[in-house]
Design a protein around this motif. Sequence first.
Motif, PDB file in Angstrom:
ATOM      1  N   GLY A  86       0.808  -1.213   0.000  1.00 11.17           N
ATOM      2  CA  GLY A  86       0.000   0.000   0.000  1.00 11.17           C
ATOM      3  C   GLY A  86       0.843   1.266   0.000  1.00 11.17           C
ATOM      4  O   GLY A  86       0.345   2.348  -0.292  1.00 11.17           O
ATOM      5  N   SER A  91      -1.602  -2.223  -5.438  1.00 18.85           N
ATOM      6  CA  SER A  91      -2.318  -1.317  -6.342  1.00 18.85           C
ATOM      7  C   SER A  91      -2.225   0.141  -5.898  1.00 18.85           C
ATOM      8  O   SER A  91      -2.232   1.047  -6.730  1.00 18.85           O
ATOM      9  CB  SER A  91      -3.787  -1.744  -6.474  1.00 18.85           C
ATOM     10  OG  SER A  91      -4.425  -1.675  -5.212  1.00 18.85           O
ATOM     11  N   GLU A  92      -2.133   0.393  -4.614  1.00 18.45           N
ATOM     12  CA  GLU A  92      -2.014   1.766  -4.100  1.00 18.45           C
ATOM     13  C   GLU A  92      -0.569   2.132  -3.744  1.00 18.45           C
ATOM     14  O   GLU A  92      -0.284   3.284  -3.447  1.00 18.45           O
ATOM     15  CB  GLU A  92      -2.896   1.944  -2.864  1.00 18.45           C
ATOM     16  CG  GLU A  92      -4.364   1.647  -3.089  1.00 18.45           C
ATOM     17  CD  GLU A  92      -5.021   2.635  -4.033  1.00 18.45           C
ATOM     18  OE1 GLU A  92      -4.771   3.849  -3.907  1.00 18.45           O
ATOM     19  OE2 GLU A  92      -5.788   2.183  -4.909  1.00 18.45           O
ATOM     20  N   THR A  94       2.535   3.054  -4.837  1.00 19.50           N
ATOM     21  CA  THR A  94       3.279   3.521  -6.009  1.00 19.50           C
ATOM     22  C   THR A  94       4.348   4.561  -5.668  1.00 19.50           C
ATOM     23  O   THR A  94       4.872   5.218  -6.557  1.00 19.50           O
ATOM     24  CB  THR A  94       2.300   4.137  -7.024  1.00 19.50           C
ATOM     25  OG1 THR A  94       1.616   5.231  -6.383  1.00 19.50           O
ATOM     26  CG2 THR A  94       1.287   3.107  -7.513  1.00 19.50           C
TER      27      THR A  94
END
Length: 174
Positions: A86, A91-92, A94
Motif C-alpha cells: 500500500g 495497487s495503491e 506507487t
Amino acid sequence: MKTLVIVVHPNLKNSVINKMWAERLHQEKDITVHELYVAYPDGKIDVAHEQKLLLGHDRIVFQFPFYWYSSPSLLKEWQDVVLTYGWAYGSEGTNLRGKEFMLAISTGGPEAAYQAGGYNHYSMSELTKPFQATANLTGMRFLPTYTAQGVRFLTKEQVRESAEKLVEQLKASY
C-alpha cells in the motif's frame, strides 16, 4: 539527481572499505548518506522518517558488506517495515515507482569466488536476485551493482580508488 545511500554496516567504524565509501560520499552535495546502524542502534526503525527520505530522492542505494549471501540483518528489517504493502507496492503502493535502485556491495572473498565453478558457486548477479525482485515489485529501475571484491587484500590506495569509482557510478546517468 538526488541520491540516498543507505549504509548498512554493523561496525562501520572498524570497516575499511565501507567506512571509506561513506566518508567519501558525505563530501558530495547531491548524495545523502544515511547510516542505519547509527540511526537505529536499538533496531527500532522510524518508518515515517524512512519513507519521507525515500520520497525525497530519485536514486536509492543500499551499501553493505555481503554477509551470508545477503545484507546485514538491519537492512532486512528495514525492508520489512518500510517497504510496506500500500506504500511501496500493491495497487495503491506507487511511492517508489520510477525511482532508480542500486546496490554497492563489498565482499571479503575475491571476484573469482563469486561465479559458476567458484568457491561460492554463484555469481553476484544470481545472489542479488532478491534485491532485483524488490526493485521490480516496487517499480524501481534496477541499475548495475557496484562491487568491490576481495577487500581484505586491497591496499589503502585501492580502497581510495574504489571510493572514487563508486562516486563516479552514483553520478552516472543511465
